[in-house]
Design an enzyme around this catalytic site. Structure first.
Site, PDB file in Angstrom:
ATOM      1  N   ARG A 223      43.121 -50.062  44.356  1.00  0.00           N
ATOM      2  CA  ARG A 223      44.504 -50.552  44.221  1.00  0.00           C
ATOM      3  C   ARG A 223      44.557 -51.870  43.442  1.00  0.00           C
ATOM      4  O   ARG A 223      45.490 -52.106  42.668  1.00  0.00           O
ATOM      5  CB  ARG A 223      45.127 -50.710  45.605  1.00  0.00           C
ATOM      6  CG  ARG A 223      45.476 -49.347  46.243  1.00  0.00           C
ATOM      7  CD  ARG A 223      45.626 -49.474  47.747  1.00  0.00           C
ATOM      8  NE  ARG A 223      46.135 -48.274  48.401  1.00  0.00           N
ATOM      9  CZ  ARG A 223      45.396 -47.210  48.728  1.00  0.00           C
ATOM     10  NH1 ARG A 223      44.099 -47.170  48.421  1.00  0.00           N
ATOM     11  NH2 ARG A 223      45.932 -46.174  49.338  1.00  0.00           N
TER      12      ARG A 223
ATOM     13  N   ARG B 114      39.246 -30.073  44.194  1.00  0.00           N
ATOM     14  CA  ARG B 114      40.141 -30.592  45.240  1.00  0.00           C
ATOM     15  C   ARG B 114      41.623 -30.418  44.875  1.00  0.00           C
ATOM     16  O   ARG B 114      41.986 -30.467  43.708  1.00  0.00           O
ATOM     17  CB  ARG B 114      39.818 -32.077  45.504  1.00  0.00           C
ATOM     18  CG  ARG B 114      38.426 -32.235  46.100  1.00  0.00           C
ATOM     19  CD  ARG B 114      38.063 -33.675  46.355  1.00  0.00           C
ATOM     20  NE  ARG B 114      38.857 -34.255  47.423  1.00  0.00           N
ATOM     21  CZ  ARG B 114      38.773 -35.547  47.775  1.00  0.00           C
ATOM     22  NH1 ARG B 114      37.938 -36.351  47.144  1.00  0.00           N
ATOM     23  NH2 ARG B 114      39.501 -36.006  48.757  1.00  0.00           N
TER      24      ARG B 114
ATOM     25  N   ASP C 225      37.999 -40.960  57.397  1.00  0.00           N
ATOM     26  CA  ASP C 225      36.703 -40.908  56.708  1.00  0.00           C
ATOM     27  C   ASP C 225      35.525 -41.135  57.660  1.00  0.00           C
ATOM     28  O   ASP C 225      34.366 -41.063  57.232  1.00  0.00           O
ATOM     29  CB  ASP C 225      36.660 -41.963  55.594  1.00  0.00           C
ATOM     30  CG  ASP C 225      37.654 -41.649  54.485  1.00  0.00           C
ATOM     31  OD1 ASP C 225      37.986 -40.462  54.294  1.00  0.00           O
ATOM     32  OD2 ASP C 225      38.103 -42.589  53.800  1.00  0.00           O
TER      33      ASP C 225
ATOM     34  N   ARG D 169      29.343 -39.535  52.287  1.00  0.00           N
ATOM     35  CA  ARG D 169      29.415 -39.807  53.739  1.00  0.00           C
ATOM     36  C   ARG D 169      28.592 -38.809  54.549  1.00  0.00           C
ATOM     37  O   ARG D 169      28.089 -39.140  55.619  1.00  0.00           O
ATOM     38  CB  ARG D 169      30.867 -39.837  54.203  1.00  0.00           C
ATOM     39  CG  ARG D 169      31.678 -40.944  53.535  1.00  0.00           C
ATOM     40  CD  ARG D 169      32.946 -41.293  54.269  1.00  0.00           C
ATOM     41  NE  ARG D 169      33.894 -41.935  53.376  1.00  0.00           N
ATOM     42  CZ  ARG D 169      33.850 -43.218  52.998  1.00  0.00           C
ATOM     43  NH1 ARG D 169      32.923 -44.015  53.450  1.00  0.00           N
ATOM     44  NH2 ARG D 169      34.752 -43.714  52.171  1.00  0.00           N
TER      45      ARG D 169
HETATM   46  C1  S3P Z   1      42.502 -43.122  50.907  1.00  0.00           C
HETATM   47  C2  S3P Z   1      43.177 -42.223  51.692  1.00  0.00           C
HETATM   48  C3  S3P Z   1      42.510 -41.171  52.450  1.00  0.00           C
HETATM   49  C4  S3P Z   1      40.994 -41.416  52.561  1.00  0.00           C
HETATM   50  C5  S3P Z   1      40.402 -41.823  51.251  1.00  0.00           C
HETATM   51  C6  S3P Z   1      41.030 -43.124  50.795  1.00  0.00           C
HETATM   52  C7  S3P Z   1      43.267 -44.146  50.165  1.00  0.00           C
HETATM   53  O1  S3P Z   1      42.703 -39.940  51.783  1.00  0.00           O
HETATM   54  O2  S3P Z   1      40.347 -40.251  53.041  1.00  0.00           O
HETATM   55  O3  S3P Z   1      39.002 -42.012  51.369  1.00  0.00           O
HETATM   56  O4  S3P Z   1      42.661 -45.122  49.690  1.00  0.00           O
HETATM   57  O5  S3P Z   1      44.502 -44.008  50.063  1.00  0.00           O
HETATM   58  P1  S3P Z   1      44.030 -39.048  52.020  1.00  0.00           P
HETATM   59  O6  S3P Z   1      45.180 -39.734  51.380  1.00  0.00           O
HETATM   60  O7  S3P Z   1      43.720 -37.742  51.357  1.00  0.00           O
HETATM   61  O8  S3P Z   1      44.183 -38.938  53.502  1.00  0.00           O
END
Ligand code: S3P
Length: 451
Positions: free
Chosen positions: A29, A123, A319, A397
């Site tokens: 971000r 995905r 996660d 992971r």
């Molecule tokens: C994340 C959101 C999660 C998480 C990913 C990081 C993020 O995914 O599993 O590792 O930084 O917004 P999802 O939005 O698919 O739940």
């Protein structure tokens, strides 16, 4: 040359103080908002793992200047918007990177083509393409909603979007697109997810309103807001800290402290669950840093017992289920984890791979369509057998979780494709060795060729 495998074996107690790498979510971000903003953004503590480096590269492709200054310090010079990239944008393994960037890019009148590695190309992307489509963006993919795909954005209209699955990535994609949409957007979350985008948008000068009503959280953002470069301090990643901390909990005699860990309550579901299991997990010097709560977390070896994890806790530890499953393997009695449909569409199908890996190491597991039950070995006082060769399907992971398992099980545990660990936790092996963990590289031919 075939990539080496890694084998973790039982040594002695783990001890020491370490720093977790920078938070992956916040690192992505910081780069994206820095590139969207006008002026200079300075970042400290950026995670320099492959996923985030792809995002840095992508931000250059969209026109920002992105300069590493060494040791996690970066400078981003944004020009107040994205320019059309000259080439395909390759986001590697990073679901967060590609989904957030697609959202941000959709706000501009241009076409951008995205791709990724084999895992990312498998995905689902419809989850972000659907709301972006409702806002007026168009897209075309070769196969279904999978990468590679091209998005054409610009001239977006307001959307009020209720998230069908709890996903901070989807929420963030809509909020970033909304910055350049007529009328902005509202995102409705039935279950709150990590709020780093909302917090960071505010730090970059935007107004974001959050209202909690009985059934949902409503996040509103006005369109046409300009972001201004700022300073971002990235805290340590609780999702990475989880590995040395759980390793200490399950290895007799251990005491490990991870410093500067992000303690945002939307990220700490694992710590709460471990405490319910009887973990001796303490937080010292909790403080505010860069708009987030951080603290030093200490784990000491503990007699754990199985628990039923409340399914509504899943977004705050999504996660962490692989490493929780490892803690559960050493506990007394079963640990029941449900409400995990999202785990099947992560970097791998994490329910299936954890079930297979734990079973290969002699741990009792029961796989459900949206859940996993792990029967701990502590009852009857026998340990975890270990001895498995675990297929990680390139999931960082899954690899780190099984290496932690191997540090405390009777026989060594081997994982393939350990190179992928660098997507989120560069230096993981060295850090674990520094704490006393026994992790060795082996060639795929067998332990006889150990280096
Ligand atoms: C994340 C959101 C999660 C998480 C990913 C990081 C993020 O995914 O599993 O590792 O930084 O917004 P999802 O939005 O698919 O739940």
């Amino acid at each position: 040359m075939t990539a080496a495998q890694l084998t973790a074996s039982r040594a002695g107690a783990l001890s020491g103080r370490v720093r977790a790498p920078g938070d992956k979510s916040i690192s992505h971000r910081a780069l994206i908002l820095g590139a969207l903003a006008s002026g200079e953004t300075s970042i400290e503590g950026l995670l320099e793992g492959d996923d985030v480096l792809r995002t840095a590269h992508a931000m250059r492709a969209f026109g920002a200047e992105v300069v590493p200054l060494g040791q996690g310090r970066w400078r981003v010079l944004g020009h107040g918007g994205f320019a059309e990239p000259a080439d395909v944008v390759d986001c590697g393994n990073a679901g967060t990177g590609v989904r957030l960037i697609m959202g941000a890019a959709a706000g501009f009148d241009m076409a951008a083509t995205f791709t990724g590695d084999e895992s990312l190309r498998g995905r689902p992307m419809r989850r972000v393409l659907k709301p972006l489509g409702e806002m007026g963006a168009t897209w075309a993919a070769r196969t279904g909603d999978r990468l590679p795909l091209t998005i054409r954005g610009g001239n977006l209209r307001r959307v009020s979007y209720r998230l069908p699955e709890p996903s901070a990535q989807v929420k963030s994609a809509v909020l970033l697109a909304a910055l350049n949409a007529q009328g902005g957007a509202e995102v409705v979350e039935p279950e709150p997810t990590r709020d780093h985008t909302e917090r960071m948008l505010r730090a970059f000068g935007a107004t974001v309103e959050v209202v909690d009503d009985i059934a949902a959280r409503r996040i509103s953002i006005a369109g046409g807001q300009r972001l201004k470069g700022t300073h971002v301090q990235v805290p340590g990643d609780p999702s990475s800290a989880a590995f040395p901390l759980v390793a200490a909990l399950v290895t007799p005699g251990s005491e490990v402290t991870v410093e500067g860990v992000l303690l945002n309550p939307l990220r700490t579901g694992l710590f709460e669950t471990l405490r319910e299991m009887g973990a001796d997990l303490t937080v010292d010097t909790a403080r505010e840093a860069g708009g987030e709560r951080v603290g030093d977390v200490t784990a000491r070896h503990s007699a754990l017992h199985g628990v039923i994890v409340p399914p509504d806790r899943a977004p705050s530890m999504i996660d962490e289920y692989p490493i929780l499953a490892v803690a559960a393997a050493f506990a007394d009695g079963p640990t029941v984890m449900r409400g995990l449909a999202e785990l099947r569409v992560k970097e791998s199908d994490r329910i299936a791979l954890m079930a297979a890996g734990l079973a290969a190491c002699g741990v009792g597991v029961e796989e459900e369509p949206e859940g996993l039950t792990v029967v701990g070995a502590a009852r009857g006082n026998h340990g975890v057998r270990g001895g498995g060769r675990v297929a990680t399907r390139g999931d960082h992971r899954i690899a780190m979780s099984h290496l932690v398992l191997g540090l405390a099980s009777d026989a060594p545990v081997t994982v393939d494709e350990p190179g992928m660990i660098a997507t989120s936790f560069p230096g993981f092996v060295e850090l674990m060795r520094g704490l006393g963990g026994e992790i060795a590289e082996v060639s795929p031919q067998g332990p006889g060729e150990r280096r």
